[in-house]
Scaffold this motif. Structure first.
Motif, PDB file in Angstrom:
ATOM      1  N   PHE A 171      25.517 -28.720  41.554  1.00 14.29           N
ATOM      2  CA  PHE A 171      25.994 -27.885  40.010  1.00 14.29           C
ATOM      3  C   PHE A 171      25.511 -27.817  38.876  1.00 14.29           C
ATOM      4  O   PHE A 171      24.749 -26.687  38.250  1.00 14.29           O
ATOM      5  CB  PHE A 171      27.383 -28.976  40.011  1.00 14.29           C
ATOM      6  N   THR A 172      24.305 -28.494  38.606  1.00 14.53           N
ATOM      7  CA  THR A 172      23.105 -28.873  37.419  1.00 14.53           C
ATOM      8  C   THR A 172      22.275 -27.770  37.415  1.00 14.53           C
ATOM      9  O   THR A 172      22.092 -27.039  36.091  1.00 14.53           O
ATOM     10  CB  THR A 172      22.989 -29.761  36.985  1.00 14.53           C
ATOM     11  N   GLU A 173      22.037 -27.781  38.563  1.00 14.21           N
ATOM     12  CA  GLU A 173      20.878 -26.153  38.180  1.00 14.21           C
ATOM     13  C   GLU A 173      21.588 -25.001  39.114  1.00 14.21           C
ATOM     14  O   GLU A 173      21.183 -23.938  39.094  1.00 14.21           O
ATOM     15  CB  GLU A 173      19.938 -26.765  39.381  1.00 14.21           C
ATOM     16  N   GLY A 174      23.232 -25.324  39.137  1.00 13.20           N
ATOM     17  CA  GLY A 174      23.471 -23.837  38.902  1.00 13.20           C
ATOM     18  C   GLY A 174      24.210 -23.483  40.705  1.00 13.20           C
ATOM     19  O   GLY A 174      23.895 -21.888  40.888  1.00 13.20           O
ATOM     20  N   LEU A 175      23.157 -23.820  41.841  1.00 15.70           N
ATOM     21  CA  LEU A 175      23.648 -23.348  42.760  1.00 15.70           C
ATOM     22  C   LEU A 175      24.583 -24.679  43.635  1.00 15.70           C
ATOM     23  O   LEU A 175      25.210 -25.453  43.368  1.00 15.70           O
ATOM     24  CB  LEU A 175      21.849 -24.576  44.083  1.00 15.70           C
ATOM     25  N   GLN A 176      24.481 -23.564  45.097  1.00 16.54           N
ATOM     26  CA  GLN A 176      25.736 -24.665  45.890  1.00 16.54           C
ATOM     27  C   GLN A 176      25.441 -24.579  47.477  1.00 16.54           C
ATOM     28  O   GLN A 176      25.053 -24.152  47.980  1.00 16.54           O
ATOM     29  CB  GLN A 176      26.873 -23.521  45.540  1.00 16.54           C
ATOM     30  N   VAL A 177      26.012 -25.415  48.201  1.00 17.30           N
ATOM     31  CA  VAL A 177      25.938 -25.532  49.170  1.00 17.30           C
ATOM     32  C   VAL A 177      25.982 -23.775  50.235  1.00 17.30           C
ATOM     33  O   VAL A 177      26.984 -23.552  50.144  1.00 17.30           O
ATOM     34  CB  VAL A 177      27.235 -26.770  49.842  1.00 17.30           C
TER      35      VAL A 177
END
Length: 197
Positions: A171-177
């Protein structure tokens, strides 16, 4: 050294009486293998060199055994031994290539080959971490998980999964599962992001 008949007798008696760790057996084997090479003599020669930490001679003998192999199973066996040698020398890409070849040659060796690849990936974290993205750094463990999964190795899968990035880190890196990321480094695999939690 020029008496092939004597070398043959020493070879046979050494096998018969289980004296295969002696220097004279190795000498007889070298003479026999040089004059009448077979898959078996080349492979045993490679194993003996490995026991003596003569890695270069072992590689040479195993490559010869590969050329003399009479089946894909024999070729796969040799490729796995070469993969282990490469891994021990820190030649990760060569180790992975040899392991993949072993897996393709013989389905019975595929599990061992993919476990070796998983181990290579697990051991590459410190080599591959860039320190800029935790998700990217930890993606080597996702690649390791995938290799262990192909090996059917539940213990390896559990160990790798425990080192996946967390939901918060993604989340902190703007990524998602479900997204993808390339591991970079020598591994160079694109993996689907997953989390440990």
């Amino acid at each position: 050294p020029t008496n092939l008949k004597l070398a043959d007798q020493i070879f046979k008696y050494s096998i018969q009486y289980k004296c295969t760790s002696s220097d004279i057996f190795l000498t007889a084997l070298e003479i026999k293998d040089s004059n009448e090479p077979t898959f078996g003599t080349a492979q045993v020669r490679g194993d003996l060199y490995l026991q003596r930490d003569d890695v270069e001679s072992a590689k040479e003998a195993f490559n010869k055994a590969f050329e003399l192999a009479e089946s894909d199973a024999q070729k796969a066996e040799v490729k796995l031994k070469l993969a282990s040698i490469y891994a021990g020398n820190g030649q990760r890409s060569d180790a992975r290539s040899a392991a993949r070849e072993a897996a393709e040659l013989d389905q019975e060796k595929a599990s061992d080959a993919w476990k070796l690849i998983g181990d290579l990936y697990m051991g590459s974290f410190n080599v591959c971490k860039g320190g800029e993205s935790r998700a990217k750094d930890y993606s080597v463990f996702i690649a390791a998980y995938n290799a262990y999964q192909r090996a059917g190795n539940n213990q390896g899968m559990a160990n790798a999964r425990a080192r996946f990035p967390s939901k918060e880190e993604l989340f902190t890196e703007g990524l998602q599962v479900g997204g993808t990321i390339n591991t970079g480094c020598w591994i160079g695999e694109t993996v689907t992001l997953a989390t440990r939690d």
